[in-house]
Design an enzyme around this catalytic site. Structure first.
Site, mmCIF file in Angstrom:
data_model
loop_
_atom_site.group_PDB
_atom_site.id
_atom_site.type_symbol
_atom_site.label_atom_id
_atom_site.label_comp_id
_atom_site.label_asym_id
_atom_site.label_seq_id
_atom_site.Cartn_x
_atom_site.Cartn_y
_atom_site.Cartn_z
ATOM 1 N N HIS A 270 0.829 -1.199 0.000
ATOM 2 C CA HIS A 270 0.000 0.000 0.000
ATOM 3 C C HIS A 270 0.870 1.258 0.000
ATOM 4 O O HIS A 270 0.590 2.222 -0.723
ATOM 5 C CB HIS A 270 -0.905 -0.039 1.236
ATOM 6 N N GLU B 40 2.277 1.875 -3.407
ATOM 7 C CA GLU B 40 1.267 2.474 -4.304
ATOM 8 C C GLU B 40 1.255 3.995 -4.158
ATOM 9 O O GLU B 40 1.223 4.725 -5.148
ATOM 10 C CB GLU B 40 -0.109 1.897 -3.966
ATOM 11 N N HIS B 41 1.312 4.484 -2.917
ATOM 12 C CA HIS B 41 1.349 5.935 -2.692
ATOM 13 C C HIS B 41 2.583 6.560 -3.322
ATOM 14 O O HIS B 41 2.514 7.639 -3.928
ATOM 15 C CB HIS B 41 1.367 6.218 -1.186
ATOM 16 N N GLU C 134 -4.279 7.792 6.799
ATOM 17 C CA GLU C 134 -5.349 6.949 6.254
ATOM 18 C C GLU C 134 -5.770 5.899 7.271
ATOM 19 O O GLU C 134 -6.962 5.624 7.457
ATOM 20 C CB GLU C 134 -4.869 6.283 4.960
ATOM 21 N N LEU D 259 -29.881 -10.128 3.751
ATOM 22 C CA LEU D 259 -29.076 -11.345 3.679
ATOM 23 C C LEU D 259 -28.245 -11.334 2.405
ATOM 24 O O LEU D 259 -28.715 -10.882 1.349
ATOM 25 C CB LEU D 259 -29.990 -12.577 3.714
ATOM 26 N N GLY E 73 -22.271 -15.591 -0.732
ATOM 27 C CA GLY E 73 -21.357 -15.686 -1.856
ATOM 28 C C GLY E 73 -19.980 -16.125 -1.437
ATOM 29 O O GLY E 73 -19.639 -16.149 -0.249
ATOM 30 N N PRO F 54 -23.002 10.757 -22.658
ATOM 31 C CA PRO F 54 -23.408 9.619 -21.835
ATOM 32 C C PRO F 54 -22.981 8.302 -22.486
ATOM 33 O O PRO F 54 -23.031 8.159 -23.713
ATOM 34 C CB PRO F 54 -24.932 9.744 -21.783
ATOM 35 N N LYS F 55 -22.559 7.337 -21.657
ATOM 36 C CA LYS F 55 -22.024 6.080 -22.169
ATOM 37 C C LYS F 55 -23.088 5.013 -22.365
ATOM 38 O O LYS F 55 -22.854 4.007 -23.020
ATOM 39 C CB LYS F 55 -20.937 5.541 -21.223
ATOM 40 N N LEU G 56 -27.663 4.024 -21.889
ATOM 41 C CA LEU G 56 -29.024 4.534 -21.851
ATOM 42 C C LEU G 56 -29.375 5.102 -20.485
ATOM 43 O O LEU G 56 -30.042 6.143 -20.375
ATOM 44 C CB LEU G 56 -29.985 3.406 -22.235
#
Length: 959
Positions: free
Chosen positions: A94, A97-98, A175, A342, A345, A868-869, A871
């Site tokens: 992490h 990444e910064h 953070e 509920l 997964g 707009p991408k 509908l």
């Protein structure tokens, strides 16, 4: 071989190839450069072009050519993350990444990349997860080449400048501290104590000053460099680049840069670890949260299913246990008064052993009956094992997935590239797009094998509730918890409480007609037209001719005089909307699985109803929604349970981070009618089911309705819908007609008002809201330009240079047509005065400053003209104009014209007025111990009181 267009054929998964001229030459060139080219399967409706490459250094690349995109985007995903942190350096992935954002050999300035992206209409970010570190950006499409050049240097020659190593270490710590009261992270801290030390779950993924400290003979910078050398190698990386250019041009743009990423041998990644000790389960863990919430989680360790993505055994199991229709586990738990939500997964898609989780949101009675809740859950698992492993069920899921891929709607480029770059680690090259949708073969034995792990002897039973007794505290987040070894005694549930439990039946909402209708109505050009206007209803319609999918959006807003009449009515409206959604859930859940969703939400002046998805059954669903709304009668036990759920949710806002709490208060202060959720909670306490029913009968008296039908419908169908809506949601008044409250925005006086909130959090936060002078398009345009010019510099100064904290940003805050900019900072180390002074200095020093004006003007125009991408996005754009009171749909056009006409001198003058002599509001938050010695008079503020927001009190006049 050049792959220019791939067509995916439903069910058979056959690949259709269109070989264009030049493909043989490309293959020869690719072979000469030692570049592998792989086929990619995509939807037959996907007009983007794809090419999958493996460069000589083994970096995998997916090129996406989209001739119509306004934004280009790229994402590079390194297939390592916090799971691979050295045990003695938790949070290193992490931290790395910064660091990559803070200068490279070719572009050494710490904010050069950020400034380039911001000044060319783009955004950027990154995230670190257990097995991925994902970097991504978007930018005006004409600047892709230059942005990619800067981006590539992250992975070729980053500097890791010593000065910024120390500063960013502080940012990582900020953070960590900002989320110290986040219940999700607090519970993860408990899980770390349960996992085997060798499993990645036992690691602290975020990092802090202690884990990232310099040690004798081992400065953290050296460990950063070593981690980069060990893992940031080409073979661990995937790259996705999306732009308007042809595939050949994109390939040339990418290859020259990314072949420079080193292909040295990588250090082996953490893989294959067992989650728990062999004799550890079954086990019960009790966790005390900060929020008033009760949750039961049943976690079963299961082998990773990553390689089984074409069969999806865990998704099959989760879809049945997590079903919410009639007779489902959730339905029976609700009928018994034990649960409100509920989910089920598998969290087993990685390199190590994961879990299959069944998570239940308990009521207070459900907490008391938790053993019966668990017994009922195992009853459902038994039903699935005995009668639920059926080929037709699998084929139904496969059909739904096939439809979802075939009619997948285009997403924002930045989200597309980030998702695909991550997926490239999980799927074979040809499946990088269709992998999440693949249900290629039914394997009953495989499903049975995974079901066998859902056993009482292989169970971690997690109970989260304020009432639990604890005897231990987790080390980092100080979370109270208790561990208990469990026996395996069977728990029985009376038959009366299980009789309704059943497996889901066949889904009646799967569309039977997926044809796109012939375009017969193009009145109004690119905008909807008003097809019906009465004293009580205005309805707009547009048949879609742009996206050409068998989908539609129906949007309805009902303005209710009663709904916006006061805080008690507002609270009852919220409860009423929750009850409507709850009453419809069993019926509509199969529709949501079949790509047809709905929502009913209360707003401060009435209700919003939205239907989105396949249009084939929308009329049927709309009629059912309106019947439930108009009837307005609900079981008393459901009224009480949902009332308690709302009260908990509203009162739990005091556990949010300080800046999040302030963002809840700001619109309450500036907009009317609107009420604070804590006040609504107090008002809702005494409401009964009888009172709510009486209230619902008056909601539609003299109501005003706005409506939009957009998509795959004919005009006559839309008119039919409008009649049904008006009949259900309007009632004639008896006697004097009640009036609907007008929407108003505070007209702030010159100077700064100050409102302070006492919090139970160690961080302090300050939000400075500055309001535009007027509500004209030129005011909105000037505020946008000022925000675009200052956003990156504000972040760099307060976050990177001054290290005030992790949360630093400048954002818009528009209410109706009144533009506003908000400067936000939250700090774990600075005092409230220091944070406010830092914002104040930046604002004062920026007043009148206008640099690179044309560059930033183009960036703002790129944002405004970004089409707009899909509908749904287009429907939202139309709808925002209607509800804002601009049914001529010229609001955006007027704003674009204003941006184009403003001069640098005019914006500089506006900036001096807004930033130099502001009219606005300070909102601040701190624990009482953090404001000692703070003097509002010292800051030039004339108020130090938040109480005027309480009970809806307002101190401003309104526009």
């Amino acid at each position: 071989m050049r792959v220019n267009r791939q067509a995916w054929q439903p069910v058979t998964w056959l690949l259709a190839w269109v070989v264009m001229s030049g493909s043989l030459l490309l293959a020869t060139a690719a072979q000469a450069a030692n570049i592998e080219v792989h086929k990619v399967i995509s939807s037959e409706n996907d007009e983007r072009l794809y090419r999958y490459l493996v460069l000589p250094n083994k970096l995998r690349v997916l090129l996406v050519s989209d001739a119509d995109t306004d934004k280009a985007a790229a994402s590079l995903d390194v297939g390592v993350g916090s799971n691979d942190d050295p045990v003695e350096r938790e949070g290193l992935a992490h931290f790395l990444e910064h660091m990559l954002f803070l200068g490279t050999k070719k572009y050494p300035e710490a904010d050069e990349y950020q400034q380039f992206i911001a000044s060319h209409g783009g955004t950027h970010n990154a995230y670190t997860s257990g097995e991925h570190t994902n970097y991504f950006f978007d930018v005006e499409h004409v600047h892709l080449d230059s942005a990619l050049d800067r981006f590539a240097q992250f992975f070729i020659a980053p500097l890791f400048t010593p000065e910024y190593v120390e500063r960013e270490r502080q940012a990582v710590h900020s953070e960590f501290r900002a989320k110290i009261k986040d219940d999700y992270r607090r519970q993860l801290d408990v899980y770390r104590q349960l996992a085997r030390p060798e499993h990645p779950l036992a690691k602290f993924s975020v990092g802090n000053l202690e884990t990232l400290a310099d040690r004798e003979g081992r400065p953290v910078r050296e460990d950063l460099l070593q981690f980069y050398r060990d893992y940031y190698v080409a073979g661990n990386m995937t790259l996705v680049v999306l732009g308007r250019e042809s595939l050949d041009d994109l390939q040339a743009m990418v290859v020259d840069r990314f072949v420079q990423v080193e292909s040295r041998k990588a250090r082996p990644r953490v893989a294959g670890e067992e989650l728990f000790e062999r004799d550890q389960l079954p086990q019960l863990v009790k966790v005390k949260p900060l929020q008033d919430a009760r949750r039961l989680a049943l976690s079963f360790p299961v082998p990773s299913s990553s390689a089984l993505y074409r069969k999806k055994p865990l998704q099959y199991i989760g879809s049945i246990i997590g079903h919410e229709g009639e007779g489902s586990l959730l339905s029976v738990l609700k009928s018994n008064g034990w649960a409100e939500g509920l989910g089920a997964g598998g969290d087993a898609s990685g390199r190590n052993q994961g879990t299959f989780d069944i998570t239940i949101q308990l009521t207070e009675e459900g907490f008391r009956q938790q053993e019966k809740v668990v017994a009922l859950t195992f009853k459902m698992i038994g039903l699935l094992q005995q009668d639920g492993i059926d080929r037709w069920r699998y084929q139904e899921q496969a059909k739904l997935a096939e439809m979802a891929l075939r009619f997948a709607e285009e997403r924002e480029p930045i989200h597309t590239v980030s998702r695909l770059a991550s997926q490239m680690h999980d799927y074979r090259p040809e499946d990088v797009i269709r992998g999440p949708y693949a249900f290629d073969s039914f394997d009953s034995n495989l499903i049975k094998r995974y079901l066998s792990y859902l056993s009482p002897t292989n169970l971690l039973w997690v109970l989260v509730a304020p009432e639990v007794e604890t005897d231990q505290v987790s080390p980092l987040y100080q979370t109270p918890y208790r561990l208990e070894k469990m026996g395996t005694t069977a728990i029985t549930v009376p038959r009366a409480q299980t009789a309704r439990l059943q497996l889901p039946g066949k889904n009646g909402f799967i569309p039977g007609r997926l044809a796109v209708k012939e375009i017969v109505d193009q009145k109004g050009g690119d905008n909807p037209v008003l097809i019906k206007s009465t004293e009580h209803l205005d309805a707009w319609f547009k048949q879609d001719h742009k996206f050409r999918q068998p989908k539609a959006d129906i949007r309805i807003r009902v303005y209710s005089a009663l709904g916006g009449s006061g805080v008690r009515a507002a609270a009852m409206s919220q409860l009423y909307a929750a009850l409507v959604n709850d009453a419809l859930n069993e019926y509509a859940y199969p529709a949501s699985l079949a790509g047809l969703s709905f929502s009913v939400r209360a707003n401060s002046r009435g209700f919003d109803i939205v239907l989105s998805g396949y249009n084939d059954r929308q009329g049927l669903l709309l009629s059912r929604i309106l019947d439930v709304i108009r009837q307005g009668r609900f079981d008393a036990s459901r009224v009480e349970n949902l009332k308690q759920e709302l009260l908990r949710k509203w009162r739990n806002q005091t556990r949010l981070t300080p800046y999040e709490q302030l963002f809840r208060k700001l619109p309450v202060l500036l907009y009317a009618p609107l009420w604070d959720q804590l006040d609504m909670a107090d008002a809702l306490e005494a409401v009964t089911a009888t009172e709510l029913h009486q209230f619902s009968g008056k909601l539609w008296v003299n109501s005003k309705i706005q409506m939009l039908v957009y998509g795959n419908f004919f005009r006559q169908e839309a008119l039919k819908f409008t009649s049904i809506v008006e009949n259900h949601l309007y009632r004639e008044p008896e006697g004097v007609a009640p009036t609907i409250a007008a929407a108003r925005v505070a007209d702030l006086p010159d100077g700064l008002q100050h409102y302070h909130l006492l919090t139970d959090h160690q961080d302090v936060a300050a939000v400075l809201y500055l309001q535009a002078r007027e509500d004209k398009p030129r005011d909105r345009a000037a505020m946008m330009l000022i925000r675009q010019m200052l956003r990156s510099g504000f972040f760099h100064q307060l976050r990177t240079q001054q290290q005030l904290g992790y949360v630093v940003f400048l954002s818009d805050f528009e209410l109706k047509d009144v533009a506003g900019n908000v400067f936000v900072a939250q700090s774990p180390s600075a005092s409230l005065s220091e944070v406010m002074r830092a914002i104040e200095r930046f604002v004062a020093e920026s007043a009148g400053a206008v640099e690179d004006f044309e560059l930033y003007r183009r960036a703002v125009l790129a944002e405004l003209t970004d089409a707009p991408k899909n509908l749904q996005q287009q429907a939202e754009q139309y709808w925002s104009e209607i509800v804002a009171g601009h049914p001529n749909f010229e609001r955006r056009t007027d704003l674009i014209a204003a941006v184009q006409s403003l001069t640098a001198e005019e914006v500089a003058e506006y900036s001096r007025a807004i930033l130099g002599s502001p009219q606005g509001v300070w909102l601040t938050a701190a624990a009482e111990r953090k404001v000692e010695g703070f003097s509002p008079q010292l800051m030039g503020l004339d108020k130090f009181d938040f109480s005027q927001i309480k009970n809806g009190g307002k101190v401003f006049t309104y526009r």
